[in-house]
Design an enzyme around this catalytic site. Structure first.
Site, PDB file in Angstrom:
ATOM      1  N   SER A  19       0.847  -1.190   0.000  1.00 21.96           N
ATOM      2  CA  SER A  19       0.000   0.000   0.000  1.00 21.96           C
ATOM      3  C   SER A  19       0.882   1.240   0.000  1.00 21.96           C
ATOM      4  O   SER A  19       2.031   1.202   0.466  1.00 21.96           O
ATOM      5  CB  SER A  19      -0.886   0.006   1.253  1.00 21.96           C
ATOM      6  OG  SER A  19      -1.543   1.250   1.413  1.00 21.96           O
ATOM      7  N   TYR A  34      -1.054  -1.267  10.417  1.00 21.54           N
ATOM      8  CA  TYR A  34      -1.319  -1.471   8.996  1.00 21.54           C
ATOM      9  C   TYR A  34      -0.156  -0.967   8.150  1.00 21.54           C
ATOM     10  O   TYR A  34       0.408  -1.714   7.331  1.00 21.54           O
ATOM     11  CB  TYR A  34      -2.613  -0.768   8.579  1.00 21.54           C
ATOM     12  CG  TYR A  34      -2.926  -0.971   7.116  1.00 21.54           C
ATOM     13  CD1 TYR A  34      -3.552  -2.136   6.694  1.00 21.54           C
ATOM     14  CD2 TYR A  34      -2.579  -0.024   6.160  1.00 21.54           C
ATOM     15  CE1 TYR A  34      -3.828  -2.359   5.353  1.00 21.54           C
ATOM     16  CE2 TYR A  34      -2.847  -0.227   4.816  1.00 21.54           C
ATOM     17  CZ  TYR A  34      -3.473  -1.399   4.421  1.00 21.54           C
ATOM     18  OH  TYR A  34      -3.728  -1.620   3.075  1.00 21.54           O
TER      19      TYR A  34
END
Length: 252
Positions: free
Chosen positions: A135, A145
């Site tokens: 990401s 994350y």
């Protein structure tokens, strides 16, 4: 006919990969937790594209699920897409540690183990590819994350360097915001995010396949996110962390 195995194959970027690769003539092995949805998607893809589609139900947060996919990869595939993943809706201290450990198992341990399982057959044949979906968050700060996705980028680069010259390519895909079920599943309110920041899953997959063919180790689809990542790399890390924190609080 080449074979591709895609994890998290029933939604979002994973589903876009299944459509693209089936259209390119790949036989597919679809991995996801939802048995019924997986079976339905496999049947739809087979009917639409006329390729062989194998459904492999597996929860990659469990030992049994990981072992099942490792066994299948040991038989050999030509392309592995490590796409399975999820987000957390709350701030770090408001998320149970068990949930954070599950994220690390899916984002890091699963990527490591499945990459390790796929590479021997690929290197023996002298060809193959692995796409590890990370990401743009890997270059910024958003709790576990972004930390886990930064690990995916670093890991992919290290493995790519080790297998250089073998005919096998390893790449980290770092998309920005993509219109998928991801944010809804994580309980995130993204209503205030400007429309121009959103990408389509099909465009992300198309860009990633081009970058894999070019031998890139990190793929950041779209010029807007290339610019964002470039700016982020130029700023001091503490300033990037402060900006990321403000954005995260706004769009939580």
């Amino acid at each position: 006919m080449p074979t591709a195995l895609i994890t998290g194959a029933t939604a979002g970027i994973g589903a876009a990969y299944t459509r693209r690769l089936a259209g390119d003539g790949f036989s597919l092995v679809l991995v996801a937790r939802d048995h019924d949805r997986l079976a339905a998607d496999a049947e739809t893809l087979h009917r639409r594209y006329g390729v062989a589609v194998e459904a492999l139900p597996a929860d990659l947060s469990t030992e049994a699920g990981l072992a099942a996919v490792e066994d299948r990869l040991g038989a050999g595939v030509d392309l592995l897409v490590n796409n399975a993943g999820f987000g957390q809706p709350g701030e770090f201290l408001k998320v149970p540690v068990e949930a954070e450990l599950t994220m690390l198992k899916v984002h890091c341990e699963a990527v490591l183990r499945l990459t390790y399982a796929a590479l021997p057959a690929m290197t023996a044949k002298g060809r193959g590819g692995i796409v590890n979906v990370a990401s743009v968050a890997a270059f910024f700060s958003r709790g576990t994350y972004s930390a886990s996705k930064a690990w995916v980028v670093n890991f992919s680069g290290a493995v790519a360097a080790e297998v250089a010259g073998s005919g096998v390519r390893v790449m980290a895909l770092c998309p920005g915001l993509v219109r998928t079920e991801f944010h809804q599943r994580a309980g995130m309110d993204v209503s205030g995010i400007p429309g121009f920041l959103w990408l389509s899953a099909d465009d992300v997959v198309g860009a990633s396949m081009r970058d894999l063919a070019l031998g890139k180790v990190v793929s950041v689809p779209s010029l807007r996110y290339k610019a964002i990542v470039g700016i982020g790399r130029l700023l001091p890390r503490n300033q990037v962390a402060r900006i990321s924190g403000r954005v995260n609080r706004r769009f939580r």
